[in-house]
Design a protein around this motif. Sequence first.
Motif, PDB file in Angstrom:
ATOM      1  N   THR A  30       5.111  -0.651  -6.040  1.00 40.21           N
ATOM      2  CA  THR A  30       4.748  -1.967  -5.493  1.00 40.21           C
ATOM      3  C   THR A  30       3.879  -1.775  -4.131  1.00 40.21           C
ATOM      4  O   THR A  30       2.718  -2.253  -4.322  1.00 40.21           O
ATOM      5  CB  THR A  30       5.972  -3.080  -5.306  1.00 40.21           C
ATOM      6  N   THR A  31       4.519  -0.923  -3.354  1.00 41.81           N
ATOM      7  CA  THR A  31       3.691  -0.924  -1.912  1.00 41.81           C
ATOM      8  C   THR A  31       2.423   0.020  -2.214  1.00 41.81           C
ATOM      9  O   THR A  31       1.668  -0.425  -1.499  1.00 41.81           O
ATOM     10  CB  THR A  31       4.731  -0.215  -0.929  1.00 41.81           C
ATOM     11  N   VAL A  32       2.547   0.961  -3.182  1.00 39.14           N
ATOM     12  CA  VAL A  32       1.395   1.744  -3.445  1.00 39.14           C
ATOM     13  C   VAL A  32       0.155   0.847  -4.069  1.00 39.14           C
ATOM     14  O   VAL A  32      -0.671   1.083  -3.593  1.00 39.14           O
ATOM     15  CB  VAL A  32       1.698   3.015  -4.366  1.00 39.14           C
ATOM     16  N   ASP A  33       0.481  -0.097  -4.915  1.00 40.12           N
ATOM     17  CA  ASP A  33      -0.338  -0.937  -5.405  1.00 40.12           C
ATOM     18  C   ASP A  33      -1.124  -1.786  -4.323  1.00 40.12           C
ATOM     19  O   ASP A  33      -2.292  -2.099  -4.314  1.00 40.12           O
ATOM     20  CB  ASP A  33       0.330  -1.707  -6.649  1.00 40.12           C
ATOM     21  N   ALA A  34      -0.054  -2.349  -3.699  1.00 37.07           N
ATOM     22  CA  ALA A  34      -0.511  -3.196  -2.513  1.00 37.07           C
ATOM     23  C   ALA A  34      -1.498  -2.474  -1.404  1.00 37.07           C
ATOM     24  O   ALA A  34      -2.542  -2.994  -1.066  1.00 37.07           O
ATOM     25  CB  ALA A  34       0.542  -3.756  -1.749  1.00 37.07           C
ATOM     26  N   GLN A  35      -1.250  -1.269  -1.117  1.00 35.67           N
ATOM     27  CA  GLN A  35      -1.694  -0.521  -0.320  1.00 35.67           C
ATOM     28  C   GLN A  35      -3.352  -0.252  -0.922  1.00 35.67           C
ATOM     29  O   GLN A  35      -4.184  -0.390  -0.116  1.00 35.67           O
ATOM     30  CB  GLN A  35      -1.294   0.774   0.031  1.00 35.67           C
ATOM     31  N   ILE A  36      -3.248   0.437  -2.159  1.00 33.23           N
ATOM     32  CA  ILE A  36      -4.689   0.523  -2.965  1.00 33.23           C
ATOM     33  C   ILE A  36      -5.430  -0.750  -2.826  1.00 33.23           C
ATOM     34  O   ILE A  36      -6.503  -0.654  -2.604  1.00 33.23           O
ATOM     35  CB  ILE A  36      -4.122   1.117  -4.247  1.00 33.23           C
ATOM     36  N   GLU A  37      -4.802  -2.018  -3.385  1.00 40.12           N
ATOM     37  CA  GLU A  37      -5.567  -3.062  -3.122  1.00 40.12           C
ATOM     38  C   GLU A  37      -6.196  -3.501  -1.899  1.00 40.12           C
ATOM     39  O   GLU A  37      -7.248  -3.832  -1.889  1.00 40.12           O
ATOM     40  CB  GLU A  37      -4.725  -4.344  -3.818  1.00 40.12           C
ATOM     41  N   ALA A  38      -5.388  -3.222  -0.744  1.00 40.62           N
ATOM     42  CA  ALA A  38      -5.774  -3.576   0.483  1.00 40.62           C
ATOM     43  C   ALA A  38      -6.910  -2.630   0.945  1.00 40.62           C
ATOM     44  O   ALA A  38      -7.960  -2.875   1.522  1.00 40.62           O
ATOM     45  CB  ALA A  38      -4.690  -3.423   1.540  1.00 40.62           C
ATOM     46  N   ILE A  39      -6.990  -1.450   0.450  1.00 38.98           N
ATOM     47  CA  ILE A  39      -8.103  -0.437   0.767  1.00 38.98           C
ATOM     48  C   ILE A  39      -9.300  -0.925  -0.166  1.00 38.98           C
ATOM     49  O   ILE A  39     -10.408  -0.843   0.673  1.00 38.98           O
ATOM     50  CB  ILE A  39      -7.469   1.069   0.281  1.00 38.98           C
ATOM     51  N   GLN A  40      -9.203  -1.251  -1.210  1.00 45.19           N
ATOM     52  CA  GLN A  40     -10.072  -1.826  -2.125  1.00 45.19           C
ATOM     53  C   GLN A  40     -11.074  -3.041  -1.397  1.00 45.19           C
ATOM     54  O   GLN A  40     -12.172  -3.109  -1.540  1.00 45.19           O
ATOM     55  CB  GLN A  40     -10.035  -1.967  -3.533  1.00 45.19           C
ATOM     56  N   ARG A  49      -9.166   3.356   8.245  1.00 42.62           N
ATOM     57  CA  ARG A  49      -7.869   3.365   8.843  1.00 42.62           C
ATOM     58  C   ARG A  49      -6.530   3.124   7.627  1.00 42.62           C
ATOM     59  O   ARG A  49      -5.666   3.642   7.737  1.00 42.62           O
ATOM     60  CB  ARG A  49      -7.551   1.829   9.703  1.00 42.62           C
ATOM     61  N   LEU A  50      -6.644   2.220   6.750  1.00 45.19           N
ATOM     62  CA  LEU A  50      -5.961   2.011   5.654  1.00 45.19           C
ATOM     63  C   LEU A  50      -5.874   3.314   4.758  1.00 45.19           C
ATOM     64  O   LEU A  50      -4.716   3.603   4.438  1.00 45.19           O
ATOM     65  CB  LEU A  50      -6.406   0.928   4.682  1.00 45.19           C
ATOM     66  N   MET A  51      -6.817   4.113   4.497  1.00 40.47           N
ATOM     67  CA  MET A  51      -6.893   5.382   3.873  1.00 40.47           C
ATOM     68  C   MET A  51      -5.815   6.246   4.600  1.00 40.47           C
ATOM     69  O   MET A  51      -5.276   7.078   3.949  1.00 40.47           O
ATOM     70  CB  MET A  51      -8.394   5.716   3.603  1.00 40.47           C
ATOM     71  N   ASN A  52      -6.161   6.399   6.085  1.00 38.86           N
ATOM     72  CA  ASN A  52      -5.494   7.592   6.697  1.00 38.86           C
ATOM     73  C   ASN A  52      -3.857   7.014   6.652  1.00 38.86           C
ATOM     74  O   ASN A  52      -3.194   8.039   6.648  1.00 38.86           O
ATOM     75  CB  ASN A  52      -6.094   7.328   7.943  1.00 38.86           C
ATOM     76  N   GLN A  53      -3.540   5.750   6.889  1.00 38.08           N
ATOM     77  CA  GLN A  53      -2.290   5.343   6.480  1.00 38.08           C
ATOM     78  C   GLN A  53      -1.539   5.666   4.995  1.00 38.08           C
ATOM     79  O   GLN A  53      -0.311   6.259   4.902  1.00 38.08           O
ATOM     80  CB  GLN A  53      -2.175   3.850   6.593  1.00 38.08           C
ATOM     81  N   PHE A  54      -2.566   5.490   4.046  1.00 30.36           N
ATOM     82  CA  PHE A  54      -1.956   5.897   2.820  1.00 30.36           C
ATOM     83  C   PHE A  54      -1.908   7.516   2.622  1.00 30.36           C
ATOM     84  O   PHE A  54      -0.984   7.744   1.939  1.00 30.36           O
ATOM     85  CB  PHE A  54      -3.302   5.438   1.832  1.00 30.36           C
ATOM     86  N   LYS A  55      -2.728   8.167   3.361  1.00 28.58           N
ATOM     87  CA  LYS A  55      -2.564   9.692   3.327  1.00 28.58           C
ATOM     88  C   LYS A  55      -1.199   9.944   3.990  1.00 28.58           C
ATOM     89  O   LYS A  55      -0.433  10.870   3.456  1.00 28.58           O
ATOM     90  CB  LYS A  55      -3.625  10.386   3.948  1.00 28.58           C
ATOM     91  N   GLN A  56      -0.916   9.596   4.894  1.00 25.34           N
ATOM     92  CA  GLN A  56       0.283   9.688   5.610  1.00 25.34           C
ATOM     93  C   GLN A  56       1.548   9.288   4.969  1.00 25.34           C
ATOM     94  O   GLN A  56       2.503  10.099   4.810  1.00 25.34           O
ATOM     95  CB  GLN A  56       0.356   8.781   7.048  1.00 25.34           C
ATOM     96  N   ARG A  57       1.365   8.510   4.035  1.00 28.76           N
ATOM     97  CA  ARG A  57       2.611   8.092   3.327  1.00 28.76           C
ATOM     98  C   ARG A  57       2.489   9.008   2.052  1.00 28.76           C
ATOM     99  O   ARG A  57       3.742   9.005   1.648  1.00 28.76           O
ATOM    100  CB  ARG A  57       2.182   6.636   2.674  1.00 28.76           C
ATOM    101  N   LEU A  58       1.358   9.470   1.679  1.00 24.67           N
ATOM    102  CA  LEU A  58       1.447  10.359   0.339  1.00 24.67           C
ATOM    103  C   LEU A  58       2.282  11.610   0.832  1.00 24.67           C
ATOM    104  O   LEU A  58       3.009  12.329   0.059  1.00 24.67           O
ATOM    105  CB  LEU A  58       0.143  10.775   0.094  1.00 24.67           C
ATOM    106  N   MET A  59       2.193  12.060   2.343  1.00 28.10           N
ATOM    107  CA  MET A  59       2.731  13.209   2.697  1.00 28.10           C
ATOM    108  C   MET A  59       4.463  13.055   2.703  1.00 28.10           C
ATOM    109  O   MET A  59       5.156  14.134   2.417  1.00 28.10           O
ATOM    110  CB  MET A  59       2.405  13.485   4.134  1.00 28.10           C
TER     111      MET A  59
END
Length: 156
Positions: A30-40, A49-59
């Motif tokens: 759910t949070t991944v979907d929310a992050q992706i939607e926010a990025i778009q 900035r959001l993409m960098n946060q997403f990358k941190q989360r991926l790690m």
Amino acid sequence: MKLRNIALSLAVIGTLTLGMAEDTTTSTETTVDAQIEAIQEAPAQERVRLMNQFKQRLMNMNEADRTAAIEKLQSRLQTQTQTRTQDATVQAEDAAKTMTQTRTRAQERAQDMQIESTQEMNRVQNMNQHQMMNQAKDIGTTVVPTTTPTTLPTRP
């Protein structure tokens, strides 16, 4: 009896643990979907900035979750790009169609103006010839017209 209580306790703990693991997975999705939607939806600077946060989360994710999240991101971005490309193509086609229609109308108007001009010239020429012939009758001489009326262009 003790063995039964221990087995029952382990079963309850196992069930609770599995339930919590499922909640974590659902929460992660759910949070991944929310992050992706926010990025778009974000403007360009915010998107970085959001993409960098997403990358941190991926790690911090395990490999399976990370792969799933990256695939979701790629598919959504690809779909968004395709939609934008299709929209741009439709707009370009509409613009070309409008330009063609405008050009056609301008050409038709130019032809109409040319026809009107030719008709006016013929009318003036005929009027001048009649005037000359009337003047010649008054004087008593014969006047032969030296010009012939111009033929009108026709529309294709």
